[in-house]
Design an enzyme around this catalytic site. Structure first.
Site, short mmCIF file in Angstrom:
data_model
loop_
_atom_site.label_atom_id
_atom_site.label_comp_id
_atom_site.label_asym_id
_atom_site.label_seq_id
_atom_site.Cartn_x
_atom_site.Cartn_y
_atom_site.Cartn_z
N ARG A 180 34.25 40.46 52.33
CA ARG A 180 33.79 39.56 51.25
C ARG A 180 32.05 39.45 51.10
NH1 ARG A 180 38.25 39.59 50.32
NH2 ARG A 180 39.94 39.20 48.53
N TYR A 218 43.01 48.39 22.19
CA TYR A 218 44.27 48.25 21.93
C TYR A 218 44.31 48.60 20.46
CZ TYR A 218 44.32 47.57 26.98
OH TYR A 218 44.23 47.87 28.00
N GLU A 377 49.14 58.38 40.75
CA GLU A 377 47.92 58.99 40.68
C GLU A 377 48.32 60.64 39.82
OE1 GLU A 377 45.12 58.10 40.32
OE2 GLU A 377 45.54 56.40 41.57
N TRP A 478 35.74 32.57 39.34
CA TRP A 478 36.68 33.72 39.65
C TRP A 478 38.04 32.61 40.35
CZ3 TRP A 478 38.29 38.48 39.71
CH2 TRP A 478 38.81 39.39 40.41
N ARG A 482 42.01 32.20 39.91
CA ARG A 482 42.62 32.79 41.36
C ARG A 482 44.05 32.35 41.28
NH1 ARG A 482 42.92 37.53 44.31
NH2 ARG A 482 41.70 37.04 45.97
N HIS A 506 37.86 47.10 40.66
CA HIS A 506 37.25 47.98 39.41
C HIS A 506 35.90 47.32 38.70
CE1 HIS A 506 41.13 48.75 40.36
NE2 HIS A 506 40.88 49.78 39.44
N ARG A 515 44.31 46.76 31.68
CA ARG A 515 45.32 48.03 30.83
C ARG A 515 46.31 48.17 32.63
NH1 ARG A 515 40.76 52.84 33.13
NH2 ARG A 515 40.76 51.54 30.62
O1 X8Z Z 1 43.06 51.38 40.65
C1 X8Z Z 1 45.00 51.69 40.43
C2 X8Z Z 1 44.78 52.94 40.66
C3 X8Z Z 1 43.92 54.12 40.24
S1 X8Z Z 1 44.29 54.14 38.44
C4 X8Z Z 1 45.34 53.33 42.15
N1 X8Z Z 1 45.58 50.41 40.71
C5 X8Z Z 1 44.88 49.28 40.05
C6 X8Z Z 1 44.41 48.75 41.71
O2 X8Z Z 1 44.80 49.43 43.16
O3 X8Z Z 1 43.83 47.73 41.25
C7 X8Z Z 1 46.53 50.71 40.76
C8 X8Z Z 1 47.54 49.41 40.43
C9 X8Z Z 1 46.34 48.47 40.05
ZN ZN Z 2 45.61 54.92 37.45
#
Ligand code: X8Z
Ligand code: ZN
EC number: 3.4.-.-
Length: 616
Positions: A180, A218, A377, A478, A482, A506, A515
């Site tokens: 972190r 959505y 994948e 955050w 959690r 992400h 999603r």
């Molecule tokens: O990011 C992903 C995949 C690619 S769509 C490896 N996933 C999320 C993550 O890793 O946080 C799959 C499950 C949740």
């Molecule tokens: Zn995925």
């Protein structure tokens, strides 16, 4: 009176003529629109391909040169193309088109996201996005406890490996805090600026903010509430799992004092973000004397390589009669971490929009987690292959959750003892109720432990986008999420000098997350329907659809329509209902839920919503 009647009939005739004339104009313009679309789709393939290729080059070799090419190609070419074409499309009266499919394609072409920004703002937005992704992907942590080598360690495979395997609390804390400090902590100012640009674009496009824009995918005014209801339906099951795992962890770490509020320290769950708990399966297996459901040792023993895992995964999709991975996929994918350069290791599947080129990029190591991720994948690639003949703007999932659910669908079959035995990866499975519980527990550690995490990330992000969470509360909000949803707390005190959201891929990469929550619910709806098609007679959790052409046909039907049909209709066609439902998930896990309730009888279940005092 007569006079008024005459006036009325003149008006009526006029009105009819007007409508006739207008519908004629629309029909002419619908024919024109179709012609325009044909050319648009040819041109768009070229722009999408170039931008994707440049992005791939950057992601698989994080140099400033590749960044410059990617940002300039993306901003100058694709964004300008997107904006110009949206303006041209808006010259058609497309909202009045009678052909629903045509109208839908136009609505997608004119909904242009960040391409609405000025060149300068777009360039800045893309640069921030790429820079944050690079910080995340190249971060390293030094000064490992009891390690005098002076080495610094990246997330994959090292820091992830420590969190997965170590039970040395100093080492766990080092990896957890170090990650972190080296990643998210460097980004909050960039993220704040990034958010303001995303919001600017969303507002230009008529949305309230970027969260409103993301949720629009959505196509449902009740989407937010529907997700909340699903979470509340599943929460009691998660609480049971959480309580059981907490007790086992307390036994494993007797010297560590767990807070009386009921939260679990976030570094003990085998995963950097505590999002999936399979790595501590050996601590919580219901029947500890029976063999593990984890196939890692077997993969290693049998000299599996990344390529062999990929080939086995391809075999699964082929056995359903689906499309094999095409030749360029095998030549151009990046399936292991290169030794000579920095790359984005986070796994992803790529559609290059030329109907030929599809690739996976991931830093595979040989273990069960990567075995599952490879199937995930490849599931994405299968969806790309199935909808590749759709117009370019329909080449996506029925909604983003559908794409992730399809990506996960193989995992439900290939994790079954039946499948793993059939490919020689689970030679010692004991098929009795205890073995069954071990299997279900392993599935729950992956799929149920994930649910509150999958739910909370965009709760946090939507509040950031709406302005409800200002920069000064990024980190506290955050952690409030959690603590509240996952029932975990930070093992090291946090403050607004930290930005722990930025330490989850992400967020810096700007991939929406709800999603995955949706996918973790609806994949069980999909699986139920596929198992029915396959003539399955076992309980849902033991259903393996490998080899079923009937299940393959159902899947293919769902996938080929891409985003051309609203998702409730697609869901209805496969499952008979047009609503997301947690019932199949609850049915799948029923034996484990019953068992956990018995095990937890008389024990504390649940936790306080608030983080333990002193942790923030
Ligand atoms: O990011 C992903 C995949 C690619 S769509 C490896 N996933 C999320 C993550 O890793 O946080 C799959 C499950 C949740
Ligand atoms: Zn995925």
């Amino acid at each position: 009176m007569e006079f008024f009647n005459q006036i009325r009939s003149i008006l009526t005739v006029g009105l009819i003529l007007f409508f006739v004339a207008e519908s004629a104009i629309i029909q002419i313009s619908e024919a024109e629109a179709k012609k325009w679309l044909n050319k648009y789709n040819v041109d768009a393939e070229k722009y999408f391909f170039e931008a994707t290729e440049a992005d791939w080059n950057y992601n698989t070799n994080l140099t400033d040169y590749n960044l410059a090419i990617s940002v300039s190609l993306f901003s100058n070419d694709l964004a300008n193309f997107t904006e110009t074409k949206a303006k041209e499309a808006n010259k058609f009266a497309w909202k009045n088109f009678t052909d629903e499919l045509l109208k839908r394609e136009f609505s997608k072409i004119t909904d242009i996201g960040p391409a609405s920004l000025s060149d300068k703002d777009f360039q800045r937005m893309s640069t921030l996005n790429s820079d944050m992704t690079k910080i995340y992907s190249t971060a390293k942590v030094c000064n490992k406890p009891n390690d005098s080598s002076g080495k610094c360690y990246p997330l994959d495979p090292d820091l992830s490996g420590v969190i997965a395997k170590s039970n040395d609390l100093d080492e766990l804390t080092w990896a957890w805090k170090g990650w972190r400090d080296a990643s998210g902590k460097l980004m909050p100012d960039m993220y704040e600026e990034f958010v303001s640009l995303l919001n600017k674009a969303a507002k230009i496009n008529g949305y309230e903010d970027n969260g409103d824009y993301w949720r629009s995918w959505y196509e449902s005014p009740t989407f937010r509430k529907d997700c909340e209801d699903l979470w509340l339906e599943i929460k009691p099951f998660y609480e049971q799992l959480h309580a059981y795992v907490r007790r086992k962890l307390q036994q494993k770490y007797p010297k560590l004092s767990f807070p009386k509020d009921g939260h679990i320290p976030a570094h003990l769950l085998g995963n950097m973000w505590a999002q999936a708990w399979n790595n501590i399966e050996y601590m919580v297996r219901p029947a500890p004397d029976l063999p593990s459901m984890d196939i890692t040792d077997e993969l290693v023993k049998q000299n599996y390589t990344a390529l062999k895992i990929f080939q086995l995964s391809d075999q699964f999709f082929k056995s359903l009669g689906l499309i094999p991975m095409p030749e360029p996929f095998w030549q151009k994918s990046m399936i292991v971490k290169p030794a000579d350069r920095d790359v984005v290791c986070h796994a992803s599947a790529w559609d290059f929009y030329n109907r030929k080129d599809f690739r996976i990029k991931q830093c595979t190591t040989v273990n069960m987690g990567w075995f599952m991720t490879t199937h995930h994948e490849m599931g994405h690639i299968e969806y790309y292959l199935q909808y590749k003949e759709q117009p370019i703007n329909f080449r996506s999932g029925a909604n983003p959750g559908f794409h992730e659910a399809i990506a996960d669908i193989a995992s439900l079959s290939v994790a079954t003892p039946e499948y793993l035995k059939s490919v020689g990866l689970l030679p010692n499975f004991v098929d009795n109720p205890s073995g069954d519980l071990n299997f279900l527990m392993n599935q729950a550690l992956s799929k149920v432990a994930f649910l509150p995490f999958g739910y909370m990330i965009d709760q946090w992000r939507w509040d950031v986008f709406s302005g409800q969470t200002p920069r000064s509360q990024y980190n506290s909000k955050w952690w409030q999420n959690r603590c509240k949803y996952q029932g975990i707390y930070p093992p090291v005190k946090r403050s607004e000098f930290d930005f722990d959201a930025g330490s989850k891929f992400h967020v810096p990469n700007n991939t929406p997350y709800i999603r995955y929550f949706v996918a973790h619910i609806i994949q069980y709806q999909f699986q139920e329907a596929l198992c029915k098609a396959a003539g399955n007679t076992r309980p849902l959790h033991r259903c393996n659809v490998a080899g079923s052409k009937e299940a393959g046909k159902k899947l293919s039907e769902l996938m080929t329509s891409g985003a051309s049909i609203p998702w409730p209709k697609v869901l209805q066609k496969l499952t008979g209902t047009d609503k997301m439902s947690a019932k199949p998930l609850m049915a799948y896990f029923k034996p484990l839920i019953d068992w956990l309730k018995k095990e937890n009888q008389g024990q504390k279940v649940g936790w306080d919503e608030k983080c333990p005092p002193g942790s923030l």
